[in-house]
Scaffold this active site. Structure first.
Site, PDB file in Angstrom:
ATOM      1  N   THR A   6      -4.501  -3.748   3.276  1.00 13.38           N
ATOM      2  CA  THR A   6      -3.099  -3.081   3.668  1.00 13.38           C
ATOM      3  C   THR A   6      -2.075  -3.984   3.834  1.00 13.38           C
ATOM      4  OG1 THR A   6      -4.470  -1.212   4.798  1.00 13.38           O
ATOM      5  CG2 THR A   6      -2.068  -1.624   5.007  1.00 13.38           C
TER       6      THR A   6
ATOM      7  N   GLN B  55     -11.520  -3.145  -3.853  1.00 11.84           N
ATOM      8  CA  GLN B  55     -13.014  -2.391  -4.169  1.00 11.84           C
ATOM      9  C   GLN B  55     -13.608  -3.141  -5.531  1.00 11.84           C
ATOM     10  OE1 GLN B  55     -14.649  -0.319  -2.710  1.00 11.84           O
ATOM     11  NE2 GLN B  55     -13.120   0.641  -1.300  1.00 11.84           N
TER      12      GLN B  55
ATOM     13  N   SER C  84      -9.979  -7.634   0.499  1.00  9.64           N
ATOM     14  CA  SER C  84     -10.396  -7.391   1.952  1.00  9.64           C
ATOM     15  C   SER C  84     -11.704  -7.857   2.317  1.00  9.64           C
ATOM     16  CB  SER C  84     -10.241  -5.821   2.217  1.00  9.64           C
ATOM     17  OG  SER C  84     -10.522  -5.490   3.483  1.00  9.64           O
TER      18      SER C  84
ATOM     19  N   HIS D  62     -13.468  -6.815   4.912  1.00  3.70           N
ATOM     20  CA  HIS D  62     -14.816  -6.034   5.320  1.00  3.70           C
ATOM     21  C   HIS D  62     -15.169  -5.342   4.440  1.00  3.70           C
ATOM     22  CE1 HIS D  62     -12.646  -1.956   5.678  1.00  3.70           C
ATOM     23  NE2 HIS D  62     -11.400  -2.750   5.539  1.00  3.70           N
TER      24      HIS D  62
ATOM     25  N   CYS E 290      -9.061   5.424   4.926  1.00  2.00           N
ATOM     26  CA  CYS E 290      -7.852   5.128   5.476  1.00  2.00           C
ATOM     27  C   CYS E 290      -7.055   6.335   5.704  1.00  2.00           C
ATOM     28  CB  CYS E 290      -6.958   4.119   4.612  1.00  2.00           C
ATOM     29  SG  CYS E 290      -7.797   2.420   4.680  1.00  2.00           S
TER      30      CYS E 290
END
Length: 385
Positions: free
Chosen positions: A72, A181, A201, A203, A327
């Protein structure tokens, strides 16, 4: 059978070695990387090595890697930073109608600040319409942002073709990719793709939460959105999250080990699941599910059952899935992605996302299918509210 986690597009279980490294850095190598003493130098070394790791994986330069708190923030820095730094050249931005909320909501905020945004349509499989991209480009365009893999239906965007169209029109237009992704599922080389900025990202790749990177091409004009002690060449101030940076770096190394083997295995499990779930009446698979789609995401509509009801019914059996983007799952609403691909009305609030990782087993897929065979017909017996 114990817990079955099929919500890996929301987050992944960290590798054991990543958890061990994060603990070591937190409890032993805990120096501030800005400190000049040995403890600080040791901490700074983790950052240097992490930059080199991502530079090697992306085939870019270490100085083009900026660490953030996650996808984000990386998306926000890319969009807001570029918009604010380049607004004299134009105030037109382009993205797609099925982006992650980190992109869509940032674009909406920029609209409030006077920027004009074009939201490109997608086809019924969730792929951006390149003709619409060509038509949208204009003299005022300064940035195009298109995700690599859609987080809900697993569609893979034609990034290289899209970037080629943009650069052919005007090589000064910047191209951003949300690869949250896609990284760890595909080998992504921004320079080869003609991509100027790329978000990742931690995680989503078995790394720690609260970690991410933004690749920023060395010639990209960008302004910071976080101000402070001028760390990371003043692009992203704040004491670096050294444990997280060490963790995301190790996770990136791990996920790319034997990548082809891991992806082939996930694709076999995906096909197994799709073949099995398709035997249930009144179901549909959203998007493509051949090798042109992401290997780990399956979006299934179950007509006649609200997604939230089916999600909790599966949870009672120890199976964890998602009803859409994690999210936005705390604020239930009809998926903009499903509307964007033209999903039928009966599936708009009756769809679940099943997403796998390298840890998913055939036995877990079998158990999930058997559970669906039992509970879906039973749930359909009840009248919907």
């Amino acid at each position: 059978m114990g817990e079955i986690y099929l919500d890996n597009s929301a987050t992944t279980r960290a590798y054991d070695c990543v958890g061990e490294l994060v603990k070591k850095v937190m409890c032993e190598d805990y120096g501030n990387p800005s400190s000049m003493h040995a403890k600080g130098v040791a901490a700074e070394q983790y950052i240097k090595e992490a930059k080199e790791t991502f530079a090697k994986l992306l085939k870019v330069q270490p100085k083009e890697i900026v660490f953030t708190s996650g996808g984000t923030e990386s998306d926000n820095l890319a969009l807001r930073g570029v918009a604010m730094a380049n607004q004299r050249a134009g105030k037109h931005l382009i993205t797609t109608a099925i982006e992650h909320p980190a992109i869509i909501n940032t674009m909406r905020h920029l609209e409030e600040e006077g920027f004009r945004v074009t939201y490109l349509p997608v086809d019924r499989y969730g792929r951006v319409k390149l003709d619409a991209l060509k038509e949208a480009l204009c003299e005022d365009t300064i940035l195009v942002s298109i995700m690599y893999v859609n987080n809900e239906v697993g569609s893979v965007q034609p990034i290289q073709e899209a970037a080629g169209i943009v650069k052919a029109y005007n090589r000064n237009i910047l191209f951003h990719v949300d690869a949250v992704q896609g990284f760890g599922k595909y080998r992504i080389y921004p320079k080869k793709l003609k991509v100027d900025l790329c978000s990742i990202s931690g995680h989503k790749i078995h790394g720690p939460k609260g970690t991410g990177i933004l690749y920023i091409g060395e010639n990209v004009k960008i302004k910071p959105i976080v101000f402070g002690g001028e760390q990371q060449k003043n692009i992203r101030s704040g004491t670096e999250n050294v444990p997280g940076i060490a963790g995301i770096s190790l996770a990136a190394k791990m996920i790319y080990q034997d990548l082809d083997v891991k992806i082939a295995r996930m694709r076999r499990l995906k096909q197994k699941f799709i073949k099995g779930v398709s035997q249930i009446d009144d179901t549909t698979i959203h998007g493509l599910y051949d090798e042109t789609s992401a290997p780990h995401i399956i979006s299934v509509g179950f007509a006649g059952i609200r997604s939230e009801v089916l999600l909790h019914a599966l949870e009672e059996k120890g199976i964890y899935v998602s009803s859409g983007s994690a999210c936005s799952s705390n604020h239930p609403q009809v998926s903009g992605v499903l509307k964007g691909i033209g999903a039928r009305q009966e599936f708009l609030d009756a769809t679940l996302r099943f997403s796998m990782s390298e840890f998913t087993t055939p036995e877990e897929i079998d158990y999930t299918l058997d559970t669906l065979y039992n509970i879906v017909p039973n749930l359909r017996k009840y009248t919907r509210c």
